[in-house]
Design a protein around this motif. Structure first.
Motif, short mmCIF file in Angstrom:
data_model
loop_
_atom_site.label_atom_id
_atom_site.label_comp_id
_atom_site.label_asym_id
_atom_site.label_seq_id
_atom_site.Cartn_x
_atom_site.Cartn_y
_atom_site.Cartn_z
N HIS A 123 0.82 -1.21 0.00
CA HIS A 123 0.00 0.00 0.00
C HIS A 123 0.86 1.27 0.00
O HIS A 123 0.45 2.30 -0.53
CB HIS A 123 -0.98 -0.01 1.18
N GLN A 124 2.07 1.20 0.57
CA GLN A 124 2.96 2.36 0.52
C GLN A 124 3.41 2.64 -0.91
O GLN A 124 3.45 3.79 -1.34
CB GLN A 124 4.17 2.12 1.42
N VAL A 125 3.74 1.58 -1.63
CA VAL A 125 4.13 1.74 -3.03
C VAL A 125 2.94 2.29 -3.83
O VAL A 125 3.11 3.19 -4.66
CB VAL A 125 4.59 0.40 -3.64
N ALA A 126 1.76 1.75 -3.58
CA ALA A 126 0.57 2.21 -4.28
C ALA A 126 0.32 3.70 -4.04
O ALA A 126 -0.02 4.45 -4.97
CB ALA A 126 -0.65 1.39 -3.85
N GLU A 127 0.50 4.13 -2.80
CA GLU A 127 0.28 5.55 -2.48
C GLU A 127 1.29 6.43 -3.22
O GLU A 127 0.94 7.49 -3.75
CB GLU A 127 0.38 5.77 -0.98
N ILE A 128 2.55 6.00 -3.26
CA ILE A 128 3.57 6.76 -3.97
C ILE A 128 3.27 6.83 -5.46
O ILE A 128 3.45 7.86 -6.12
CB ILE A 128 4.96 6.14 -3.73
N ARG A 129 2.75 5.72 -6.01
CA ARG A 129 2.45 5.68 -7.44
C ARG A 129 1.12 6.35 -7.78
O ARG A 129 0.77 6.45 -8.95
CB ARG A 129 2.40 4.21 -7.90
N GLY A 130 0.39 6.77 -6.76
CA GLY A 130 -0.86 7.47 -7.01
C GLY A 130 -2.06 6.57 -7.27
O GLY A 130 -3.08 7.02 -7.79
N THR A 131 -1.94 5.32 -6.86
CA THR A 131 -3.04 4.37 -7.01
C THR A 131 -3.88 4.35 -5.73
O THR A 131 -3.35 4.61 -4.65
CB THR A 131 -2.49 2.95 -7.26
N GLY A 132 -5.16 4.02 -5.84
CA GLY A 132 -5.97 3.82 -4.65
C GLY A 132 -5.43 2.67 -3.83
O GLY A 132 -4.67 1.83 -4.32
N LEU A 133 -5.84 2.58 -2.58
CA LEU A 133 -5.26 1.61 -1.65
C LEU A 133 -6.11 0.36 -1.45
O LEU A 133 -5.74 -0.52 -0.68
CB LEU A 133 -5.02 2.28 -0.29
N THR A 134 -7.24 0.28 -2.13
CA THR A 134 -8.07 -0.91 -1.98
C THR A 134 -7.48 -2.07 -2.78
O THR A 134 -6.67 -1.86 -3.71
CB THR A 134 -9.50 -0.66 -2.47
N GLY A 135 -7.88 -3.28 -2.43
CA GLY A 135 -7.39 -4.45 -3.15
C GLY A 135 -7.73 -4.39 -4.63
O GLY A 135 -6.91 -4.76 -5.48
N ALA A 136 -8.92 -3.92 -4.95
CA ALA A 136 -9.34 -3.84 -6.35
C ALA A 136 -8.48 -2.85 -7.13
O ALA A 136 -8.17 -3.07 -8.32
CB ALA A 136 -10.81 -3.44 -6.42
N GLU A 137 -8.09 -1.76 -6.48
CA GLU A 137 -7.30 -0.74 -7.17
C GLU A 137 -5.83 -1.16 -7.32
O GLU A 137 -5.18 -0.84 -8.32
CB GLU A 137 -7.40 0.59 -6.40
N ILE A 138 -5.33 -1.88 -6.33
CA ILE A 138 -3.93 -2.34 -6.39
C ILE A 138 -3.79 -3.57 -7.29
O ILE A 138 -2.76 -3.75 -7.95
CB ILE A 138 -3.43 -2.66 -4.96
N GLY A 139 -4.82 -4.40 -7.33
CA GLY A 139 -4.77 -5.69 -8.03
C GLY A 139 -4.11 -5.69 -9.39
O GLY A 139 -3.21 -6.52 -9.65
N PRO A 140 -4.51 -4.81 -10.33
CA PRO A 140 -3.93 -4.84 -11.68
C PRO A 140 -2.42 -4.57 -11.72
O PRO A 140 -1.75 -4.89 -12.70
CB PRO A 140 -4.69 -3.74 -12.42
N TYR A 141 -1.89 -3.94 -10.66
CA TYR A 141 -0.48 -3.55 -10.63
C TYR A 141 0.31 -4.35 -9.58
O TYR A 141 1.46 -4.00 -9.28
CB TYR A 141 -0.36 -2.05 -10.29
N TYR A 142 -0.29 -5.42 -9.06
CA TYR A 142 0.30 -6.07 -7.88
C TYR A 142 1.74 -6.51 -8.11
O TYR A 142 2.62 -6.22 -7.30
CB TYR A 142 -0.54 -7.26 -7.41
N ASN A 143 2.02 -7.22 -9.19
CA ASN A 143 3.38 -7.70 -9.43
C ASN A 143 4.37 -6.55 -9.53
O ASN A 143 5.49 -6.62 -9.00
CB ASN A 143 3.43 -8.55 -10.69
N GLU A 144 3.96 -5.49 -10.21
CA GLU A 144 4.83 -4.33 -10.36
C GLU A 144 5.13 -3.70 -9.00
O GLU A 144 6.29 -3.37 -8.69
CB GLU A 144 4.15 -3.30 -11.27
N TYR A 145 4.12 -3.54 -8.18
CA TYR A 145 4.29 -2.91 -6.88
C TYR A 145 5.05 -3.83 -5.92
O TYR A 145 5.87 -3.38 -5.11
CB TYR A 145 2.94 -2.54 -6.28
N GLU A 146 4.78 -5.12 -6.01
CA GLU A 146 5.50 -6.07 -5.17
C GLU A 146 6.99 -6.06 -5.50
O GLU A 146 7.84 -6.10 -4.61
CB GLU A 146 4.92 -7.48 -5.35
#
Length: 247
Positions: free
Chosen positions: A66-89
């Protein structure tokens, strides 16, 4: 002849003494991930949060989806992170392994992080799957607190589940703490912030266990004699080992 509880206790005390002699060079580490028992395709579980807390001053480094998602400007819900999960991980693990490399002198205390299923090797494998080249912590720099407590107090020092029961016996508050099953459910529900909070709480609880074990104030179900292995069997064992007394 196998070592008995008397020797295991002495060995455990020596490990603790060495850790707390240089607490600035030791950190507690824990992480949370996808549940690994119900993965339908047999792939490695995805990682969501890692926390590393210094033993001397409680300063904590954390790495999370969720920290990576926040920096990248993505929402923090599972649905919002899901499409980018591998990239953010991958980005999260990039930062984690860079941290390990720059802190290679530290010893890392953990709870059962021992194998390819859950542990340092599991994180390394996941990073390779994502295209990374992991920095490897040598085994002599890892201390398993769960095994250390068994050395100190005996295998029956607390009932299962050990973490929860030991925290309760010592009146350690478990705010934000989740069990393994609860963490797996939280992952499925995309509650990555809650997982991060649980991971942070667990390194705090584990540091509390270690500190109390070191200053001999940790409460367990073992008596003083049981923890120290003091019995006639121990006396006979030591006499045979050290003085080679013939029967």
């Amino acid at each position: 002849m196998a070592a008995n509880q008397f020797e295991r206790n002495g060995k455990g005390r020596k490990v603790l003494k060495e850790l707390f002699a240089n607490p600035e060079k030791a950190s507690m580490i824990h992480y949370s991930c996808e549940g690994f028992y119900n993965l339908p395709d047999g792939r490695s579980p995805r990682i969501t949060s890692i926390a590393i807390r210094k033993l001397d001053n409680a300063q904590t480094e954390s790495f999370s989806i969720h920290q990576v998602a926040e920096i990248r400007g993505t929402g923090l819900t599972g649905a919002e992170i899901g499409p980018y999960y591998n990239e953010y991980e991958k980005a999260m693990l990039d930062a984690y392994f860079a941290f390990l490399k720059t802190n290679s002198e530290r010893k890392f205390i953990h709870w059962n992080m021992r194998d390819q299923n859950y542990g340092f090797r599991a994180i390394e494998h996941r990073y390779r799957v994502l295209g990374g080249d992991p920095y490897i912590i040598q085994d002599d720099r890892k201390i398993d607190l769960s095994r250390l407590l068994i050395d100190l107090y005996g295998v029956s020092y607390i009932s299962h589940p050990r973490i929860e029961n030991l925290a309760e016996k010592n009146s350690i508050q478990a705010l934000d703490f989740m069990t393994g099953k609860q963490e797996a459910e939280a992952f499925e529900n995309g509650k990555h912030v809650d997982l991060h909070r649980s991971t942070l709480r667990k390194v705090d609880v584990f540091c509390n266990f270690a500190q109390r074990a070191f200053d001999k104030s940790l409460k367990t179900n073992s008596s003083w004699k049981e923890a120290h292995g003091l019995s006639w069997k121990t006396a006979i064992y030591l006499s045979k080992k050290h003085w080679d007394i013939q029967p």
